[in-house]
Design an enzyme around this catalytic site. Structure first.
Site, short mmCIF file in Angstrom:
data_model
loop_
_atom_site.label_atom_id
_atom_site.label_comp_id
_atom_site.label_asym_id
_atom_site.label_seq_id
_atom_site.Cartn_x
_atom_site.Cartn_y
_atom_site.Cartn_z
CG ASP A 103 -0.28 -0.42 2.38
OD1 ASP A 103 0.89 -0.90 2.49
OD2 ASP A 103 -0.99 -0.04 3.30
CB ILE A 104 1.98 3.44 2.00
CG1 ILE A 104 2.88 4.82 1.92
CG2 ILE A 104 2.14 2.83 3.48
CD1 ILE A 104 2.28 5.95 2.73
CG ASP A 106 6.99 6.21 5.84
OD1 ASP A 106 7.50 7.15 5.62
OD2 ASP A 106 6.50 6.29 7.11
CB THR A 107 11.59 4.66 6.35
OG1 THR A 107 11.04 3.02 6.73
CG2 THR A 107 11.08 5.47 7.38
N GLY A 108 11.15 2.60 3.80
CA GLY A 108 11.57 1.42 2.96
C GLY A 108 12.31 0.33 3.86
CB THR A 110 8.40 -2.82 5.95
OG1 THR A 110 8.29 -1.79 7.03
CG2 THR A 110 7.66 -4.11 6.60
CE LYS A 134 3.81 8.96 4.11
NZ LYS A 134 3.72 8.83 5.70
CG ASP A 162 -4.34 1.62 10.32
OD1 ASP A 162 -3.33 1.34 9.52
OD2 ASP A 162 -4.19 1.38 11.64
P1 IMP Z 1 8.21 1.59 5.99
O1 IMP Z 1 9.23 0.33 6.62
O2 IMP Z 1 8.74 2.78 6.98
O3 IMP Z 1 8.52 1.81 4.48
O4 IMP Z 1 6.77 1.67 6.39
C1 IMP Z 1 5.85 0.94 5.63
C2 IMP Z 1 4.69 0.73 6.68
O5 IMP Z 1 4.40 1.85 7.65
C3 IMP Z 1 3.32 0.74 5.78
O6 IMP Z 1 3.28 -0.70 5.20
C4 IMP Z 1 2.28 1.41 6.43
O7 IMP Z 1 1.59 0.03 7.35
C5 IMP Z 1 3.02 2.19 7.63
N1 IMP Z 1 2.87 3.66 7.06
C6 IMP Z 1 3.73 4.25 6.63
N2 IMP Z 1 3.31 5.36 6.28
C7 IMP Z 1 2.12 5.66 6.49
C8 IMP Z 1 0.98 6.50 6.14
O8 IMP Z 1 0.98 7.50 6.04
N3 IMP Z 1 -0.42 6.19 6.66
C9 IMP Z 1 -0.39 4.78 7.20
N4 IMP Z 1 0.57 4.02 7.24
C10 IMP Z 1 1.64 4.18 6.97
#
Ligand code: IMP
Length: 182
Positions: A103-104, A106-108, A110, A134, A162
């Site tokens: 879905d998204i 963010d920092t990458g 995960t 992002k 959410d």
């Molecule tokens: P990452 O590991 O920072 O890339 O984050 C990934 C996970 O953080 C996503 O799969 C979402 O579950 C959650 N997440 C990051 N940004 C948002 C946001 O703006 N709204 C809701 N969930 C987010």
């Protein structure tokens, strides 16, 4: 502008349902071409991607399979850091064309931590498709093959995403209102 209130925060409309649906159909069109005659295995990452995966899948005209997994992270030892485990990954990925649906990003972090586990199973190919990215928030660069929308580094909800459990049912995507940004 439409606003919604979830818990203590207000969110403003950012992407309409029509805009999202158009983009999802567009992404599916690209995948239909890329994977013609290849029977890819889509892996959708729960919870957030359930709506995106379901809409995208309806637009696929190729033979395709889909599995849903949940990623759980827990603290390992000091040397291993954070450990990611995939719940529900029962498919054998060896020699498969695998497409991750997020879905998204963010920092990458995960996906950065999870991708080696997938590569370990030696898929024939591995692509990543995310509805939202992002780009400014990137801390762990990962190879994303298709991005629906590149969005600013602001918290968003709706269309599967959410805020503390709420907002996943919204058809549109909403952005945290300026006044609520801390
Ligand atoms: P990452 O590991 O920072 O890339 O984050 C990934 C996970 O953080 C996503 O799969 C979402 O579950 C959650 N997440 C990051 N940004 C948002 C946001 O703006 N709204 C809701 N969930 C987010």
């Amino acid at each position: 502008m439409t606003t919604v209130k979830l818990h203590d925060k207000t969110f403003d409309t950012y992407l309409s349902s029509e805009t999202i649906q158009q983009k999802v159909a567009e992404l599916a069109g690209i995948l239909n071409k890329e994977y013609a005659d290849r029977r890819p295995l889509f892996i959708a990452i729960l919870n957030g991607s359930f709506m995106f995966a379901s809409d995208l899948f309806k637009h696929l005209t190729i033979d395709a399979e889909i599995s849903f997994i949940k990623l759980a992270s827990y603290r390992g030892t000091k040397s291993t850091g954070r450990i990611i485990t995939a719940i529900g990954l029962e498919d054998d990925l060896f020699d498969r064309d695998v497409v991750i649906l997020e879905d998204i990003v963010d920092t990458g972090r995960t996906l950065h931590e999870f991708l080696p586990k997938l590569h370990h199973q030696q898929p024939k190919s591995l692509k990543i498709v995310t509805l939202l990215h992002k780009a400014e928030a990137t801390q762990f660069p990962i190879p994303i093959d298709h991005v629906g929308f590149s969005i600013p580094d602001k918290f968003v909800v709706g269309y599967g995403l959410d805020y503390d459990g709420l907002g996943r049912n919204l058809k549109e995507i909403y952005q945290l209102a300026e006044k609520d940004i801390e």
